[in-house]
Design a protein around this motif. Structure first.
Motif, PDB file in Angstrom:
ATOM      1  N   ARG A  38       0.838  -1.215   0.000  1.00  0.00           N
ATOM      2  CA  ARG A  38       0.000   0.000   0.000  1.00  0.00           C
ATOM      3  C   ARG A  38       0.866   1.256   0.000  1.00  0.00           C
ATOM      4  O   ARG A  38       0.587   2.217  -0.707  1.00  0.00           O
ATOM      5  CB  ARG A  38      -0.939   0.006   1.211  1.00  0.00           C
ATOM      6  N   TYR A  39       1.919   1.230   0.795  1.00  0.00           N
ATOM      7  CA  TYR A  39       2.794   2.393   0.900  1.00  0.00           C
ATOM      8  C   TYR A  39       3.462   2.706  -0.445  1.00  0.00           C
ATOM      9  O   TYR A  39       3.416   3.831  -0.929  1.00  0.00           O
ATOM     10  CB  TYR A  39       3.850   2.156   1.985  1.00  0.00           C
ATOM     11  N   LYS A  42       1.115   3.916  -3.254  1.00  0.00           N
ATOM     12  CA  LYS A  42       0.774   5.336  -3.143  1.00  0.00           C
ATOM     13  C   LYS A  42       1.894   6.213  -3.680  1.00  0.00           C
ATOM     14  O   LYS A  42       1.647   7.264  -4.245  1.00  0.00           O
ATOM     15  CB  LYS A  42       0.495   5.715  -1.683  1.00  0.00           C
ATOM     16  N   ARG A  43       3.122   5.779  -3.481  1.00  0.00           N
ATOM     17  CA  ARG A  43       4.263   6.592  -3.910  1.00  0.00           C
ATOM     18  C   ARG A  43       4.565   6.439  -5.385  1.00  0.00           C
ATOM     19  O   ARG A  43       4.856   7.424  -6.060  1.00  0.00           O
ATOM     20  CB  ARG A  43       5.497   6.236  -3.081  1.00  0.00           C
ATOM     21  N   ARG A 126      -6.199  17.832  -4.338  1.00  0.00           N
ATOM     22  CA  ARG A 126      -5.303  16.750  -4.744  1.00  0.00           C
ATOM     23  C   ARG A 126      -4.185  17.238  -5.658  1.00  0.00           C
ATOM     24  O   ARG A 126      -3.028  16.883  -5.471  1.00  0.00           O
ATOM     25  CB  ARG A 126      -6.088  15.634  -5.413  1.00  0.00           C
ATOM     26  N   TRP A 149       1.846   7.856   5.351  1.00  0.00           N
ATOM     27  CA  TRP A 149       1.334   6.684   4.659  1.00  0.00           C
ATOM     28  C   TRP A 149       1.856   5.372   5.231  1.00  0.00           C
ATOM     29  O   TRP A 149       1.216   4.337   5.092  1.00  0.00           O
ATOM     30  CB  TRP A 149       1.684   6.747   3.172  1.00  0.00           C
TER      31      TRP A 149
END
Length: 192
Positions: A38-39, A42-43, A126, A149
């Motif tokens: 997940r981390y 996101k990046r 965003r 995050w």
């Protein structure tokens, strides 16, 4: 089947057990692979996440003999390895933030009402947030995103990046200040 008593214990016990029973290390993968995925998704986006998470665990497994067993939680160690791998992909990360700047805002909305209001406000900024993240120096961005995050504490970020806690605090403060300024010194999820 793994029968070592440490299999359900602390991460450090799993690392230690894996020295004689390599399959014990799989428990760390089961515990943390989704969080790491997940981390990094996101990046860098989901295209690179699976590969980088896999590479993180291969590196961790090959370096398990050098793991400092006084640390019972292996998350900072794993996030440290992953962050170094992400830094190799920093151009892709910056390009992802630039793409978010150009992307239309998703119109999907979910309940409950408080989450909807916060989500709508956050989606409205965003593009600004993506631009602010892209503009941050990589070291400040790493600290900010590991906390935001990765859900790591200051101490865990310090351990992950091999820097003092004071440096974590100063980089986080600087990163937050720059992001806040880019958002017009407002927090879109705070009530007015």
């Amino acid at each position: 089947m793994i029968t070592h008593p440490a299999v359900r214990g602390a991460d450090s016990e799993l690392v230690s057990a894996s020295l004689t029973e390599p399959e014990a290390f799989a428990e760390l993968f089961d515990r943390y692979s989704a969080m790491l995925y997940r981390y990094v998704a996101k990046r860098l986006g989901p295209d690179h996440a699976e590969d980088l998470v896999g590479e993180t665990f291969l590196i961790a497994f090959s370096r398990r003999r050098s793991y400092d067993l006084i640390y019972t939680d292996a998350r900072p160690w794993l996030f440290g390895i992953l962050t170094k791998l992400v830094s190799r992909h920093h151009r892709k990360e910056a390009a992802r933030y630039r793409a978010l700047l150009r992307a239309p805002v998703d119109s999907a909305v979910e309940s409950p009402a408080d989450r909807v209001a916060a989500g709508v406000s956050a989606q409205a900024v965003r593009a600004d947030l993506a631009g602010a993240l892209a503009a941050l120096p990589a070291k400040d961005r790493d600290v900010l995103l590991l906390i935001a995050w990765g859900d790591l504490t200051y101490e865990e970020v310090a351990q992950a990046l091999g820097i003092p806690v004071g440096t974590v605090r100063s980089r986080l403060n600087r990163g937050r200040r720059k992001v806040r300024a880019a958002l017009g010194d407002t927090n879109p999820v705070e009530e007015e």
